[in-house]
Design an enzyme around this catalytic site. Structure first.
Site, PDB file in Angstrom:
ATOM      1  N   SER A 183      34.816   5.418 112.334  1.00 55.16           N
ATOM      2  CA  SER A 183      33.477   5.833 111.933  1.00 55.16           C
ATOM      3  C   SER A 183      33.533   6.425 110.559  1.00 55.16           C
ATOM      4  O   SER A 183      34.630   7.078 109.906  1.00 55.16           O
ATOM      5  CB  SER A 183      33.123   7.244 112.774  1.00 55.16           C
ATOM      6  N   TYR A 199      27.198   3.942 107.767  1.00 61.15           N
ATOM      7  CA  TYR A 199      25.811   4.385 107.740  1.00 61.15           C
ATOM      8  C   TYR A 199      25.232   4.406 106.284  1.00 61.15           C
ATOM      9  O   TYR A 199      25.821   4.736 105.229  1.00 61.15           O
ATOM     10  CB  TYR A 199      25.455   5.916 107.940  1.00 61.15           C
ATOM     11  N   THR A 240      25.462   0.697 111.440  1.00 62.83           N
ATOM     12  CA  THR A 240      24.726   1.247 112.149  1.00 62.83           C
ATOM     13  C   THR A 240      23.428   1.339 111.887  1.00 62.83           C
ATOM     14  O   THR A 240      22.857   2.023 110.885  1.00 62.83           O
ATOM     15  CB  THR A 240      25.402   2.572 112.825  1.00 62.83           C
ATOM     16  N   LYS A 285      25.063  -2.836 114.504  1.00 64.61           N
ATOM     17  CA  LYS A 285      25.170  -2.047 115.674  1.00 64.61           C
ATOM     18  C   LYS A 285      23.819  -1.230 116.086  1.00 64.61           C
ATOM     19  O   LYS A 285      23.518  -0.485 115.059  1.00 64.61           O
ATOM     20  CB  LYS A 285      26.437  -1.307 115.676  1.00 64.61           C
ATOM     21  N   HIS A 323      23.559   3.904 121.176  1.00 71.89           N
ATOM     22  CA  HIS A 323      24.358   4.822 120.690  1.00 71.89           C
ATOM     23  C   HIS A 323      24.778   6.050 121.781  1.00 71.89           C
ATOM     24  O   HIS A 323      24.694   7.280 121.322  1.00 71.89           O
ATOM     25  CB  HIS A 323      23.368   5.597 119.639  1.00 71.89           C
TER      26      HIS A 323
HETATM   27  C1  LIG Z   1      30.774  11.994 119.985  1.00 73.17           C
HETATM   28  C2  LIG Z   1      30.146  10.515 119.484  1.00 73.17           C
HETATM   29  C3  LIG Z   1      30.169  10.591 118.005  1.00 73.17           C
HETATM   30  C4  LIG Z   1      29.412   9.242 117.618  1.00 73.17           C
HETATM   31  N1  LIG Z   1      29.611   8.826 116.338  1.00 73.17           N
HETATM   32  C5  LIG Z   1      28.973   7.810 115.846  1.00 73.17           C
HETATM   33  C6  LIG Z   1      29.257   7.099 114.766  1.00 73.17           C
HETATM   34  O1  LIG Z   1      29.873   8.008 113.864  1.00 73.17           O
HETATM   35  N2  LIG Z   1      28.702   6.036 114.318  1.00 73.17           N
HETATM   36  C7  LIG Z   1      28.435   5.235 115.343  1.00 73.17           C
HETATM   37  O2  LIG Z   1      27.894   4.286 115.072  1.00 73.17           O
HETATM   38  N3  LIG Z   1      28.170   5.547 116.486  1.00 73.17           N
HETATM   39  C8  LIG Z   1      28.531   6.653 116.929  1.00 73.17           C
HETATM   40  N4  LIG Z   1      28.456   6.925 118.212  1.00 73.17           N
HETATM   41  C9  LIG Z   1      28.097   5.987 119.342  1.00 73.17           C
HETATM   42  C10 LIG Z   1      29.381   4.979 119.673  1.00 73.17           C
HETATM   43  O3  LIG Z   1      29.756   4.322 118.723  1.00 73.17           O
HETATM   44  C11 LIG Z   1      29.022   4.413 120.970  1.00 73.17           C
HETATM   45  O4  LIG Z   1      27.878   3.358 120.630  1.00 73.17           O
HETATM   46  C12 LIG Z   1      28.804   5.051 122.283  1.00 73.17           C
HETATM   47  O5  LIG Z   1      29.467   6.182 122.326  1.00 73.17           O
HETATM   48  C13 LIG Z   1      28.870   4.112 123.446  1.00 73.17           C
HETATM   49  O6  LIG Z   1      29.059   4.751 124.755  1.00 73.17           O
HETATM   50  P1  LIG Z   1      29.863   5.417 125.533  1.00 73.17           P
HETATM   51  O7  LIG Z   1      30.216   6.806 124.759  1.00 73.17           O
HETATM   52  O8  LIG Z   1      29.329   5.429 126.914  1.00 73.17           O
HETATM   53  O9  LIG Z   1      30.935   4.444 125.476  1.00 73.17           O
HETATM   54  C14 LIG Z   1      29.083   8.341 118.647  1.00 73.17           C
HETATM   55  C15 LIG Z   1      29.022   8.620 120.096  1.00 73.17           C
HETATM   56  C16 LIG Z   1      29.674   9.721 120.493  1.00 73.17           C
HETATM   57  C17 LIG Z   1      29.828   9.977 121.851  1.00 73.17           C
END
Ligand SMILES: Cc1cc2nc3c(=O)[nH]c(=O)nc-3n(C[C@H](O)[C@H](O)[C@H](O)COP(=O)(O)O)c2cc1C
Length: 367
Positions: A108, A132, A158, A220, A244
């Protein structure tokens, strides 16, 4: 460590006990009323499968090739922010565990360790960098240049977060240590406004990022067939079907339900990945049968990291692989290329409980 539902819930429970409450709530939170976050996992369980019999499954091969990367299994680490709240080594521990399992980490851009240190922990294995595009484009370019110099092999742009949605459960400030790298990556250095995502972003950002980095760019946050086609036309090298983790617009369609239409729209043009509530090997099998080339897992990695550090993360990915191997054998599919729509009952006109039967074209992949 296996990954089935009971153990997935157990892992979350242990993490909840281990983590400071503010950190647990930040990781677990969804936006709005958490409808999308709540239903992500159960949406996969609404599909019913039609296994094939009398296939030689004495050897099952879960390996995949993805944009030039050879992976032991099609389960990748989703990009997620702020691993330092889960473990003192933060993203470095995650990276070690993922690499030891032969999987791929999408790091990330909201990371809490220096990208060069994360890359060093990964070693020679491939990794991708999530981006981002910020209002301050120069800052984005500097982040991308550092990731490219550190060895990232693709970028993941993203696009479902023009603004960061409110998550009612999250209480600020987060329990994060004062850290220069964090200030630089997240904009806690008093420059918050121009470190926010650029809400004016359009499809030309894909070609721009490709030019700036020289790397393939995946997009994404795709949920719609028309957007999927537009991204491919704009030069995307791959798509991630994602809401997300239910952290942006609440009440979006589940990714389990969005995936087939996106797969139909894109065909074989570029690889499609999917994330959201993927907790078991049978979830992975279902996603691949519906047209995904690989899946991403987000929160399960954070729970494993909190409870077991790098070892916990490695065991998590080994567990997904063991479960996928079993599911593929029992479905009569010795290789991932054998996972096709014909394995999903409600996709071939045999009604499952998720929705009424609607015949769809069966994509025959590998016989
Ligand atoms: C705590 C947390 C932080 C996240 N941070 C980002 C991020 O920095 N960039 C991004 O593209 N997605 C982020 N996501 C989304 C994840 O990449 C992903 O799409 C999502 O967690 C998938 O669902 P799951 O947690 O049920 O596996 C984040 C998700 C969580 C739970």
């Amino acid at each position: 460590m296996r990954t089935d539902r009971v153990r997935a819930a157990e892992r979350e429970r242990v993490a909840q006990q281990t983590l400071p409450p503010g950190a647990y709530d930040f990781y677990a939170a969804g936006s709005g009323e958490e409808v999308s976050a709540d239903e992500a996992a159960s949406a996969w369980r609404t599909y019913r499968l039609l296994p094939r019999i009398l296939r030689d499954v004495s050897h099952v091969d879960t390996s995949v090739e993805l944009l030039g990367a050879s992976l032991a299994s099609p389960v990748l680490a989703a990009p997620s922010a702020f691993h330092l709240m889960a473990h003192p080594e933060g993203e470095v521990a995650t990276a070690k565990g993922v690499a030891e399992a032969g999987s791929l980490m999408i790091v990330s851009s909201r990371g809490t360790r220096r990208i060069e240190d994360v890359a060093a922990a990964i070693g020679l294995a491939p990794w991708w960098y999530q981006v981002y595009v910020l209002r301050d484009r120069d800052h984005t370019v500097r982040q991308v240049e550092r990731a490219v110099a550190a060895g990232a092999q693709a970028l993941v742009l993203t696009v479902d977060a023009p603004y960061v949605a409110v998550k009612p459960r999250v209480r600020l400030p987060l329990p994060l240590p004062a850290d220069d790298e964090l200030a630089w990556s997240v904009g806690l250095d008093g420059r918050t406004a121009d470190r926010e995502q650029d809400p004016s972003l359009g499809p030309d950002a894909i070609a721009w990022l490709r030019r700036v980095s020289g790397l393939p760019v995946l997009v994404k946050g795709v949920l719609r067939a028309d957007d999927a086609r537009a991204c491919v036309d704009a030069g995307a090298a791959g798509l991630v079907v994602s809401n997300h983790g239910g952290r942006q617009l609440d009440r979006t369609v589940s990714t389990a339900r969005a995936l087939p239409a996106v797969a139909d729209a894109v065909g074989e043009a570029v690889p499609i990945l999917v994330d959201g509530g993927i907790h078991t090997g049978t979830d992975v099998l279902t996603a691949l049968a519906l047209g995904a080339r690989a899946v991403l897992v987000g929160r399960p990695v954070l729970w494993a990291l909190a409870a077991g550090g790098a070892d916990g993360v490695r065991e998590l990915f080994d567990g997904y692989r063991a479960e996928l191997t079993e599911a593929m054998a029992l479905a009569g599919a010795p290789a991932v290329a054998d996972l096709d729509r014909g394995l999903v009952a409600d996709e071939v006109g045999v009604a499952g409980p998720g929705r009424p039967a609607s015949p769809r074209p069966v994509r025959e992949a590998g016989g």
